[in-house]
Scaffold this motif. Structure first.
Motif, PDB file in Angstrom:
ATOM      1  N   GLY A  92       0.843  -1.195   0.000  1.00 49.93           N
ATOM      2  CA  GLY A  92       0.000   0.000   0.000  1.00 49.93           C
ATOM      3  C   GLY A  92       0.873   1.238   0.000  1.00 49.93           C
ATOM      4  O   GLY A  92       1.714   1.406  -0.868  1.00 49.93           O
ATOM      5  N   ASN A  93       0.711   2.071   0.998  1.00 50.66           N
ATOM      6  CA  ASN A  93       1.531   3.282   1.063  1.00 50.66           C
ATOM      7  C   ASN A  93       2.707   3.118   2.032  1.00 50.66           C
ATOM      8  O   ASN A  93       3.347   4.094   2.397  1.00 50.66           O
ATOM      9  N   GLN A  94       2.991   1.880   2.455  1.00 51.98           N
ATOM     10  CA  GLN A  94       4.121   1.614   3.339  1.00 51.98           C
ATOM     11  C   GLN A  94       5.234   0.897   2.583  1.00 51.98           C
ATOM     12  O   GLN A  94       4.975   0.080   1.711  1.00 51.98           O
TER      13      GLN A  94
END
Length: 144
Positions: A92-94
């Motif tokens: 995801g955004n990690q």
């Protein structure tokens, strides 16, 4: 199929009887892909782990928390990341840093020696300041 070979003037020759049997099973006059790597030296591998133990035993306390190094395994992971031996996976955004393996089947002798030399230089520059190359090598031999 992996076959351990010896380099001779006439080319690569299977080293062991079992390797010869595997080699004989290859169809003649066909193309095969050969991946060349130098077999790892177990004694050199032990030397690296002696380096880690020596470094951890003398690791500056003020660095332990800031670098999150509380064991020999933490130090090994830290060295891999500091020396760029890692991959980044994205979820995801990690982003997650995943250290690569230095296992025998993942890194040949040449790559491992380069990693070892870089580790020594990094340790002397960042963790054991004031210690030189000769001193650390002398201490490592006491661990072996």
């Amino acid at each position: 199929m992996n076959i351990l070979c010896i380099v001779t003037e006439n080319g690569l020759v299977p080293k062991y009887d079992s390797d010869r049997e595997e080699f004989r099973s290859l169809k003649r006059n066909t193309d095969v892909l050969v991946e060349v790597g130098q077999k790892r030296n177990y004694e050199f591998h032990k030397k690296f782990f002696a380096l880690l133990k020596l470094t951890y035993d003398n690791f500056p306390e003020w660095l332990e928390d800031s670098l999150n190094v509380h064991s020999v395994e933490d130090l090994r992971t830290r060295l891999k990341v500091d020396l760029g031996l890692y991959e980044v996976s994205h979820y995801g955004n990690q982003s997650v840093i995943i250290p690569k393996s230095i296992a025998f089947d993942k890194m040949d002798e040449t790559e491992f020696e380069k990693f070892y030399r870089s580790s020594v230089n990094h340790i002397l520059k960042n963790y054991l300041k004031g210690v030189n190359n000769e001193q650390i090598e002398e201490e490592i031999w006491k661990f072996l």
